[in-house]
Write an enzyme that holds these catalytic residues in place. Structure first.
Site, PDB file in Angstrom:
ATOM      1  N   ASP A 167      -5.326 -12.368   3.791  1.00 37.62           N
ATOM      2  CA  ASP A 167      -6.323 -12.012   4.126  1.00 37.62           C
ATOM      3  C   ASP A 167      -7.600 -12.110   3.391  1.00 37.62           C
ATOM      4  O   ASP A 167      -8.614 -11.597   3.745  1.00 37.62           O
ATOM      5  CB  ASP A 167      -6.125 -10.625   4.540  1.00 37.62           C
ATOM      6  CG  ASP A 167      -5.342  -9.656   3.696  1.00 37.62           C
ATOM      7  OD1 ASP A 167      -5.110 -10.343   2.460  1.00 37.62           O
ATOM      8  OD2 ASP A 167      -5.002  -8.524   3.881  1.00 37.62           O
TER       9      ASP A 167
ATOM     10  N   HIS B 218      -6.544  -6.869  -0.352  1.00 39.99           N
ATOM     11  CA  HIS B 218      -6.713  -5.263  -0.407  1.00 39.99           C
ATOM     12  C   HIS B 218      -6.093  -5.118  -1.828  1.00 39.99           C
ATOM     13  O   HIS B 218      -5.045  -5.796  -2.121  1.00 39.99           O
ATOM     14  CB  HIS B 218      -6.301  -4.587   0.693  1.00 39.99           C
ATOM     15  CG  HIS B 218      -6.968  -4.877   2.084  1.00 39.99           C
ATOM     16  ND1 HIS B 218      -6.156  -5.590   3.047  1.00 39.99           N
ATOM     17  CD2 HIS B 218      -8.304  -4.724   2.554  1.00 39.99           C
ATOM     18  CE1 HIS B 218      -7.023  -5.958   3.939  1.00 39.99           C
ATOM     19  NE2 HIS B 218      -8.134  -5.550   3.459  1.00 39.99           N
TER      20      HIS B 218
ATOM     21  N   ASP C 104      -3.146 -10.285  -2.172  1.00 41.51           N
ATOM     22  CA  ASP C 104      -3.783  -9.725  -1.013  1.00 41.51           C
ATOM     23  C   ASP C 104      -5.326  -9.376  -1.090  1.00 41.51           C
ATOM     24  O   ASP C 104      -5.628  -8.906  -2.223  1.00 41.51           O
ATOM     25  CB  ASP C 104      -2.818  -8.426  -0.357  1.00 41.51           C
ATOM     26  CG  ASP C 104      -3.327  -8.025   0.874  1.00 41.51           C
ATOM     27  OD1 ASP C 104      -2.406  -8.314   1.649  1.00 41.51           O
ATOM     28  OD2 ASP C 104      -4.214  -7.217   1.172  1.00 41.51           O
TER      29      ASP C 104
ATOM     30  N   HIS D 277       0.805  -1.099   0.030  1.00 37.80           N
ATOM     31  CA  HIS D 277      -0.011  -0.067   0.059  1.00 37.80           C
ATOM     32  C   HIS D 277       0.899   1.280   0.129  1.00 37.80           C
ATOM     33  O   HIS D 277       0.262   2.315  -0.100  1.00 37.80           O
ATOM     34  CB  HIS D 277      -1.076  -0.014   1.199  1.00 37.80           C
ATOM     35  CG  HIS D 277      -1.975  -0.987   1.036  1.00 37.80           C
ATOM     36  ND1 HIS D 277      -2.773  -1.140   0.066  1.00 37.80           N
ATOM     37  CD2 HIS D 277      -2.323  -1.683   2.268  1.00 37.80           C
ATOM     38  CE1 HIS D 277      -3.613  -2.139   0.081  1.00 37.80           C
ATOM     39  NE2 HIS D 277      -3.626  -2.373   1.557  1.00 37.80           N
TER      40      HIS D 277
END
Length: 365
Positions: free
Chosen positions: A266, A180, A178, A141
């Protein structure tokens, strides 16, 4: 040659401040016993599990040097690094959005990047067949000048630029599974044609304003960024379908010198920050898919760099499953949720919906 496993005890010592889940403590928000979801236990327990089962004996366990300032400057401007270092030396704080850190946070983040750098270089140099970097804090990120989502330095970006500077490779594919969106890695390479970035993620999870399938790159990078946003509840077969139909063909066409996976766990069925219903078997199968592809296009050169994953009970088993595939070992860690999570998978009605969803993404390419 064998599979490398890069880790450092100091990465477990990174502190995320006083949070209650994703919210800073204060006002009516009370502290929780785990604080920030990004905590050391999921990663430490993964390492514990491979030691207890004996899988660690099938891996080349090693540390790595800290990424240097020169390494970091290839991705992050000096102004950002100076501010980060100053705040770190002063006891910690927060530079961006949901990126708290304590004293020495700068050094720990540089160590995390160093693990990714060393793993990539060892595989490219032919010292290892493939590798896993247990990096923490995560990195996908982090934009060049703005950290967010627990990520303080862009580990994979730093590793890629270091490998390029050393003349070890020219073309890199980053596959981010991931839950996200990998917005930081996307931003680092958005206008580049030498790095293909592919992100499979839960649609509008985090960040909620990035990750659209229409975001394909800019300038020289047009066509070299692929976002595959998936609906909540996609599940095991849905992930494998998205890999087969969209992610893997894009990487195959690009023909990289190495594939690097931004390996978050996740998307797992019981993760507190995702709703995707993946299982340990999902991560094993996706690892197998990419290994087969890497063998075809880049001599098997593959590195997994740890990103998210916030279930202390399940991340270790997802990671063990991926490492078992990566190393070709027959040492297992039986999935404690193997009887439960398959029963929660979507049915044929959802499969038809997902088929249409993937067709819509494909139509934008």
């Amino acid at each position: 040659m064998t599979t490398g496993f890069f880790w450092d005890e100091r990465c477990f010592w990174h502190g995320g401040g006083n949070y209650a889940g994703m919210l800073p403590v204060g006002g009516l928000v009370q502290p929780l016993d785990g604080g920030l979801p990004e905590n050391p236990e999921t990663k430490r327990r993964l390492k514990n599990l491979i030691e207890v089962t004996g899988l660690a004996g099938a891996l080349q366990m090693q540390g790595a040097a800290t990424a240097t300032r020169e390494d970091l400057l290839r991705v992050h401007p000096a102004s950002y690094l100076d501010e980060f270092k100053s705040l770190s030396d002063a006891g910690g704080g927060e530079l961006g959005r949901r990126t708290p850190f304590g004293p020495g946070g700068y050094e720990v983040a540089a160590q995390s990047a160093g693990l990714a750098k060393a793993a990539v270089q060892a595989v490219l140099q032919g010292d290892l067949a493939n590798a896993y970097a247990l990096s923490r804090p995560p990195g996908h990120h982090c934009l060049p000048d703005y950290p967010n989502g627990f990520c303080l330095l862009n580990n994979i970006g730093i590793a890629i630029e270091a490998a390029k500077a050393a003349g070890l490779a020219q073309r890199f594919a980053v596959l981010d599974w991931d839950v996200h969106h990998g917005n930081g890695t996307e931003a680092v390479f958005y206008d580049r044609s030498d790095v293909l970035t592919v992100s499979l993620h839960q649609d509008r999870n985090y960040p909620m304003d990035t990750g659209a399938c229409t975001d394909r790159g800019s300038g020289d990078g047009v066509g070299y960024n692929l976002n595959i946003p998936l609906p909540p509840g996609t599940g095991h077969s849905g992930y494998l379908a998205a890999m087969d139909r969209l992610a893997l063909p894009a990487i195959r066409d690009f023909a990289p010198d190495i594939v690097i996976i931004a390996c978050g766990f996740d998307a797992a069925a019981n993760d507190p920050l995702g709703r995707m219903l993946a299982t340990a078997e999902t991560f094993a199968m996706m690892t197998r898919q990419v290994m087969t592809l890497a063998q075809d296009v880049c001599g098997g050169r593959l590195v997994l760099v740890h990103e998210g994953g916030y279930s202390e009970t399940y991340v270790p088993f997802c990671g063990h499953a991926a490492l078992q595939e990566l190393s070709g070992s027959d040492i297992t860690a039986p999935d404690p949720f193997a009887e439960v999570f398959p029963l929660r998978q979507p049915d044929a009605r959802f499969d038809a919906f997902l088929d249409s969803w993937l067709n819509d993404i494909s139509a934008t390419l």
